[in-house]
Write an enzyme that holds these catalytic residues in place. Structure first.
Site, PDB file in Angstrom:
ATOM      1  N   GLU A 151     108.758  64.112 -19.172  1.00 42.04           N
ATOM      2  CA  GLU A 151     109.535  65.116 -19.894  1.00 42.04           C
ATOM      3  C   GLU A 151     110.961  65.108 -19.382  1.00 42.04           C
ATOM      4  O   GLU A 151     111.261  64.457 -18.379  1.00 42.04           O
ATOM      5  CB  GLU A 151     108.917  66.506 -19.705  1.00 42.04           C
ATOM      6  CG  GLU A 151     107.654  66.696 -20.510  1.00 42.04           C
ATOM      7  CD  GLU A 151     107.099  68.101 -20.429  1.00 42.04           C
ATOM      8  OE1 GLU A 151     107.681  68.941 -19.723  1.00 42.04           O
ATOM      9  OE2 GLU A 151     106.081  68.352 -21.070  1.00 42.04           O
ATOM     10  N   HIS A 267     114.810  77.877 -23.961  1.00 41.81           N
ATOM     11  CA  HIS A 267     114.268  76.592 -24.388  1.00 41.81           C
ATOM     12  C   HIS A 267     115.089  76.115 -25.572  1.00 41.81           C
ATOM     13  O   HIS A 267     115.366  76.889 -26.486  1.00 41.81           O
ATOM     14  CB  HIS A 267     112.792  76.731 -24.782  1.00 41.81           C
ATOM     15  CG  HIS A 267     112.094  75.409 -24.799  1.00 41.81           C
ATOM     16  ND1 HIS A 267     112.321  74.476 -25.774  1.00 41.81           N
ATOM     17  CD2 HIS A 267     111.213  74.847 -23.939  1.00 41.81           C
ATOM     18  CE1 HIS A 267     111.587  73.398 -25.513  1.00 41.81           C
ATOM     19  NE2 HIS A 267     110.906  73.605 -24.395  1.00 41.81           N
ATOM     20  N   ARG A 313     117.390  71.142 -19.694  1.00 39.54           N
ATOM     21  CA  ARG A 313     117.228  72.132 -20.765  1.00 39.54           C
ATOM     22  C   ARG A 313     118.470  72.933 -21.065  1.00 39.54           C
ATOM     23  O   ARG A 313     118.808  73.171 -22.225  1.00 39.54           O
ATOM     24  CB  ARG A 313     116.145  73.135 -20.363  1.00 39.54           C
ATOM     25  CG  ARG A 313     114.819  72.635 -20.702  1.00 39.54           C
ATOM     26  CD  ARG A 313     113.779  73.665 -20.495  1.00 39.54           C
ATOM     27  NE  ARG A 313     112.525  72.987 -20.780  1.00 39.54           N
ATOM     28  CZ  ARG A 313     111.342  73.472 -20.507  1.00 39.54           C
ATOM     29  NH1 ARG A 313     111.229  74.646 -19.932  1.00 39.54           N
ATOM     30  NH2 ARG A 313     110.268  72.806 -20.814  1.00 39.54           N
ATOM     31  N   HIS A 376     112.942  81.704 -22.774  1.00 40.28           N
ATOM     32  CA  HIS A 376     111.685  81.017 -22.497  1.00 40.28           C
ATOM     33  C   HIS A 376     111.114  81.311 -21.122  1.00 40.28           C
ATOM     34  O   HIS A 376     109.942  81.625 -20.977  1.00 40.28           O
ATOM     35  CB  HIS A 376     111.936  79.522 -22.639  1.00 40.28           C
ATOM     36  CG  HIS A 376     110.723  78.672 -22.516  1.00 40.28           C
ATOM     37  ND1 HIS A 376     109.640  78.818 -23.347  1.00 40.28           N
ATOM     38  CD2 HIS A 376     110.410  77.651 -21.671  1.00 40.28           C
ATOM     39  CE1 HIS A 376     108.707  77.931 -23.018  1.00 40.28           C
ATOM     40  NE2 HIS A 376     109.148  77.219 -22.003  1.00 40.28           N
ATOM     41  N   ARG A 411     114.778  75.733 -14.115  1.00 34.01           N
ATOM     42  CA  ARG A 411     113.452  75.188 -13.807  1.00 34.01           C
ATOM     43  C   ARG A 411     113.279  73.796 -14.400  1.00 34.01           C
ATOM     44  O   ARG A 411     113.643  73.546 -15.552  1.00 34.01           O
ATOM     45  CB  ARG A 411     112.400  76.118 -14.424  1.00 34.01           C
ATOM     46  CG  ARG A 411     110.991  75.632 -14.297  1.00 34.01           C
ATOM     47  CD  ARG A 411     110.057  76.569 -15.029  1.00 34.01           C
ATOM     48  NE  ARG A 411     110.287  76.547 -16.453  1.00 34.01           N
ATOM     49  CZ  ARG A 411     109.377  76.173 -17.356  1.00 34.01           C
ATOM     50  NH1 ARG A 411     108.171  75.804 -16.968  1.00 34.01           N
ATOM     51  NH2 ARG A 411     109.646  76.197 -18.638  1.00 34.01           N
TER      52      ARG A 411
HETATM   53  C1  LIG Z   1     105.270  78.818 -25.409  1.00 34.62           C
HETATM   54  C2  LIG Z   1     105.324  78.494 -23.947  1.00 34.62           C
HETATM   55  C3  LIG Z   1     105.145  77.182 -23.520  1.00 34.62           C
HETATM   56  C4  LIG Z   1     105.203  76.878 -22.168  1.00 34.62           C
HETATM   57  N1  LIG Z   1     104.953  75.590 -21.773  1.00 34.62           N
HETATM   58  C5  LIG Z   1     104.884  75.307 -20.447  1.00 34.62           C
HETATM   59  C6  LIG Z   1     104.474  74.019 -20.004  1.00 34.62           C
HETATM   60  O1  LIG Z   1     104.168  73.135 -20.795  1.00 34.62           O
HETATM   61  N2  LIG Z   1     104.409  73.812 -18.668  1.00 34.62           N
HETATM   62  C7  LIG Z   1     104.725  74.763 -17.734  1.00 34.62           C
HETATM   63  O2  LIG Z   1     104.635  74.510 -16.526  1.00 34.62           O
HETATM   64  N3  LIG Z   1     105.092  75.992 -18.153  1.00 34.62           N
HETATM   65  C8  LIG Z   1     105.175  76.300 -19.466  1.00 34.62           C
HETATM   66  N4  LIG Z   1     105.528  77.550 -19.867  1.00 34.62           N
HETATM   67  C9  LIG Z   1     105.781  78.573 -18.846  1.00 34.62           C
HETATM   68  C10 LIG Z   1     104.481  79.005 -18.209  1.00 34.62           C
HETATM   69  O3  LIG Z   1     103.488  79.095 -19.200  1.00 34.62           O
HETATM   70  C11 LIG Z   1     104.617  80.353 -17.526  1.00 34.62           C
HETATM   71  O4  LIG Z   1     105.752  80.407 -16.739  1.00 34.62           O
HETATM   72  C12 LIG Z   1     103.407  80.620 -16.635  1.00 34.62           C
HETATM   73  O5  LIG Z   1     102.237  80.398 -17.365  1.00 34.62           O
HETATM   74  C13 LIG Z   1     103.467  82.035 -16.097  1.00 34.62           C
HETATM   75  O6  LIG Z   1     102.237  82.336 -15.501  1.00 34.62           O
HETATM   76  P1  LIG Z   1     102.020  83.746 -14.829  1.00 34.62           P
HETATM   77  O7  LIG Z   1     100.634  83.746 -14.310  1.00 34.62           O
HETATM   78  O8  LIG Z   1     103.111  84.023 -13.890  1.00 34.62           O
HETATM   79  O9  LIG Z   1     102.194  84.797 -16.026  1.00 34.62           O
HETATM   80  P2  LIG Z   1     101.507  84.866 -17.466  1.00 34.62           P
HETATM   81  O10 LIG Z   1     100.732  83.675 -17.784  1.00 34.62           O
HETATM   82  O11 LIG Z   1     102.559  85.255 -18.426  1.00 34.62           O
HETATM   83  O12 LIG Z   1     100.504  86.080 -17.321  1.00 34.62           O
HETATM   84  C14 LIG Z   1     100.958  87.397 -17.233  1.00 34.62           C
HETATM   85  C15 LIG Z   1      99.778  88.330 -17.273  1.00 34.62           C
HETATM   86  O13 LIG Z   1     100.216  89.646 -16.905  1.00 34.62           O
HETATM   87  C16 LIG Z   1      99.655  90.590 -17.788  1.00 34.62           C
HETATM   88  N5  LIG Z   1     100.491  91.791 -17.793  1.00 34.62           N
HETATM   89  C17 LIG Z   1     101.814  91.898 -18.072  1.00 34.62           C
HETATM   90  N6  LIG Z   1     102.204  93.183 -17.963  1.00 34.62           N
HETATM   91  C18 LIG Z   1     101.108  93.904 -17.623  1.00 34.62           C
HETATM   92  C19 LIG Z   1     100.864  95.281 -17.400  1.00 34.62           C
HETATM   93  N7  LIG Z   1     101.822  96.209 -17.489  1.00 34.62           N
HETATM   94  N8  LIG Z   1      99.606  95.676 -17.063  1.00 34.62           N
HETATM   95  C20 LIG Z   1      98.603  94.766 -16.979  1.00 34.62           C
HETATM   96  N9  LIG Z   1      98.790  93.431 -17.183  1.00 34.62           N
HETATM   97  C21 LIG Z   1     100.020  93.020 -17.504  1.00 34.62           C
HETATM   98  C22 LIG Z   1      99.583  89.869 -19.105  1.00 34.62           C
HETATM   99  O14 LIG Z   1      98.694  90.521 -19.964  1.00 34.62           O
HETATM  100  C23 LIG Z   1      99.117  88.496 -18.623  1.00 34.62           C
HETATM  101  O15 LIG Z   1      97.733  88.519 -18.421  1.00 34.62           O
HETATM  102  C24 LIG Z   1     105.477  77.879 -21.219  1.00 34.62           C
HETATM  103  C25 LIG Z   1     105.666  79.188 -21.642  1.00 34.62           C
HETATM  104  C26 LIG Z   1     105.584  79.509 -22.989  1.00 34.62           C
HETATM  105  C27 LIG Z   1     105.781  80.917 -23.434  1.00 34.62           C
END
Ligand SMILES: Cc1cc2nc3c(=O)[nH]c(=O)nc-3n(C[C@H](O)[C@H](O)[C@H](O)COP(=O)(O)OP(=O)(O)OC[C@H]3O[C@@H](n4cnc5c(N)ncnc54)[C@H](O)[C@@H]3O)c2cc1C
Length: 567
Positions: A151, A267, A313, A376, A411
């Site tokens: 990528e 993004h 990016r 993003h 990032r």
């Molecule tokens: C469309 C898209 C494509 C992406 N593609 C990639 C990729 O290919 N590779 C890569 O490395 N990264 C990618 N990313 C980024 C990556 O997905 C995220 O940065 C990463 O998954 C974040 O993980 P996390 O566990 O920190 O949070 P998240 O996966 O966002 O999880 C957050 C959690 O917190 C919960 N939550 C939030 N607020 C509250 C609240 N008040 N009370 C209770 N629960 C709450 C939500 O319900 C959720 O369960 C992408 C992101 C998006 C949006």
């Protein structure tokens, strides 16, 4: 009356189709039963806010030693993690580790915390191997080897993917499955963490709303914020509706320091069709060889950067933004073009994207795809050390909500899923080490009736939130300058005053809590963006277009509305 309010509240949440049918609602079924006759108090070892990659990985680690409650605002599959498409960057061959580190450092534009990056690239392969052992199925070559793609800004092909472009869903599925095998992990879905509880100068638990808007108190030894990013603060975002920055705002409210909040990654290529969500057109499309063309058919990136479409990016996103600004500010379309990639079966390689485009009568292999940048990924967040510790005792953070400095000012693509695995596990280990002797509280709370907003309140709230998104896009988006940032701050202050009226009227629910969080995060982004009077990584100031290493080779630190720059 109670029933009437309850039914109004329930109607707000339309039933959703869960990918995982085995919904772990048992905990809350039990608690909902409890609410009929007890005080809605829950005691657990550790409370994890969020069921994305960081929260789930941490929960599995914590459960080796203690009871864990994982709360998530919607179903287990509704997170940024679930929507990640392109893949997970990982140096599965030892000799690729230094290059992965170098690429991460280079993408971060001078600001990457080298120690954090080193942990990411060296512990990453262990965490991914473990995930494969737990059942994650990444795509493989015919000979069984893991398939690896390249990528933007990666010097080698090192991106693992699953089901073509559904990597996040597979990681989420396998982590949920791993977590389910632990009897010590309980899940509270459709539950919003709305306030952190402080006692004896440490975090002792939190208040939660269930989906019917009943309030609960959870007592725990420590709380992990793994609540993801805040894309919803911007009108244009690739993030799902749950990404409202709640964890960051709640942590700041109890005194946690925020770092690098000015660095929001936009993004470059989200689908741009009127009335259609900004569905992500993954970086992997350009990795596969897709071109970017303007409305005159020119490959404008060739003149902008030696890596053309594979430039970092921020460079691509700004180039698209500039390309799209026509006379009088009218937006001109920019397109992704894959028509020349005749050697690849694009429908097979990108099944999710291809199917989404087909719903809108676009053939990924034959048509131009209209795209535009969208908010993003937040590089900044709650300042933590390398083990998820914040400056507030009993409060830990990991994943997108946290800031170890691992991404610096920008990032590297596909590094965030890996970040969630590595730093989620590290934070959990630190929690177990630091808090083993902490006693879980047991104080009682008064029963509070669920309070819902009236339809008129809800309409007003949605209007305010939409206005905030537009303000942020216009004033703290891809191209920033002082006057716009100041205008943004004034608008955010007005927004906060409007929200205060709901609070004064004694109202509260998930959406209001999200609205507060978005206001807090917006303010943090604006204040930090104003203070960084240079351009670096994802933060671009029209009025300070150059990088200034003398003053700003530092991380911003926001505490009580004051921004300082720290090494
Ligand atoms: C469309 C898209 C494509 C992406 N593609 C990639 C990729 O290919 N590779 C890569 O490395 N990264 C990618 N990313 C980024 C990556 O997905 C995220 O940065 C990463 O998954 C974040 O993980 P996390 O566990 O920190 O949070 P998240 O996966 O966002 O999880 C957050 C959690 O917190 C919960 N939550 C939030 N607020 C509250 C609240 N008040 N009370 C209770 N629960 C709450 C939500 O319900 C959720 O369960 C992408 C992101 C998006 C949006």
């Amino acid at each position: 009356m109670d029933k009437q309010i309850q039914s109004q509240c329930s109607q707000r949440f339309t039933a959703r189709k869960f990918v995982e049918r085995r919904v772990l609602a048992s905990y809350f079924m039990e608690v909902n039963f409890m609410k009929e006759n007890t005080d809605r108090i829950i005691r657990t070892g550790y409370l994890v806010m969020g069921a994305g990659v960081a929260g789930l990985r941490a929960a599995v680690e914590l459960a080796e030693n203690a009871d864990v409650l994982v709360v998530t605002k919607e179903g287990l599959s509704e997170s940024n993690t679930h929507y990640a498409q392109g893949g997970i960057a990982v140096a599965m061959e030892r000799d690729d580790v230094p290059a992965h580190l170098e690429d991460t450092l280079a993408a971060g534009d001078g600001l990457v915390n080298a120690e954090a990056a080193e942990l990411l690239v060296t512990e990453g392969p262990l965490r991914v191997t473990e995930l494969i052992e737990w059942g994650a199925r990444f795509d493989r070559e015919r000979n069984g080897e893991l398939m690896r793609t390249r990528e933007g800004a990666h010097s080698h092909p090192r991106i693992l993917h699953a089901n073509g472009d559904a990597t996040g869903a597979e990681i989420s599925r396998s982590l949920v499955a791993a977590a389910m095998t632990h009897p010590r992990i309980k899940f509270a879905e459709w539950t919003t963490l709305a306030r952190l509880l402080v006692g004896n100068e440490r975090i002792v638990g939190a208040e939660l709303y269930d989906r019917e808007n009943y309030l609960y108190r959870v007592h725990a030894r420590a709380v992990l914020i793994a609540a993801g990013g805040a894309g919803q603060v911007y009108s244009d975002t690739t993030n799902p509706a749950v990404a409202t920055g709640d964890g960051i705002a709640l942590a700041a409210e109890v005194g946690a320091e925020l770092a690098d909040m000015e660095f929001y990654q936009f993004h470059p290529t989200a689908l741009s069709l009127p009335g259609v969500p900004r569905f992500l057109m993954s970086e992997a499309l350009r990795g596969e060889g897709a071109y970017l063309r303007n409305d005159r058919g020119e490959r404008f990136m060739v003149a902008q950067h030696p890596l053309a479409e594979l430039a970092p990016r921020d460079v691509v996103a700004r180039a698209i933004a500039r390309e799209g600004i026509g006379e009088g500010g009218v937006t001109r379309p920019v397109y992704l073009d894959l028509r020349h990639l005749t050697d690849v079966d694009l429908h097979k390689r990108f099944p999710g994207i291809s199917a989404f485009l087909a719903q809108h009568e676009i053939d990924i292999a034959k048509d131009l795809i209209p795209v535009r940048p969208a908010a993003h990924y937040l590089m900044g967040g709650i300042r933590t050390d390398l083990d998820g510790r914040t400056n507030v005792r009993g409060l830990y953070a990991a994943g997108e909500a946290a800031c170890t400095g691992v991404h610096g000012a920008n990032r590297l693509a596909s590094n965030s899923l890996l970040e969630g695995l590595v730093f989620g596990a590290r934070a959990a280990k630190a929690m177990l080490e630091d808090c083993a002797g902490v006693e879980v509280g047991s104080e009682h709370a008064a029963i509070v009736q669920p309070i819902c907003l009236t339809p008129a309140d809800e309409e007003k709230l949605e209007e305010l939130i939409a206005g905030l998104g537009k303000t942020m896009w216009l004033n703290a988006g891809l191209l920033r300058e002082e006057s716009r940032l100041r205008e943004g701050l004034i608008a955010v202050e007005e927004y906060a005053r409007e929200l205060e009226k709901f609070v004064e009227a004694g109202k509260g629910n998930r959406r209001l809590s999200e609205a507060h969080a978005m206001g807090g995060v917006a303010r943090a982004i604006l204040l930090s963006s104003l203070a960084r009077t240079e351009s670096r990584g994802a933060h671009y100031r029209n009025d300070f277009p150059h990088r200034d290493d003398v003053k700003f080779l530092k991380h911003s630190n926001l505490s009580s509305d004051k921004v300082e720059f720290l090494n």
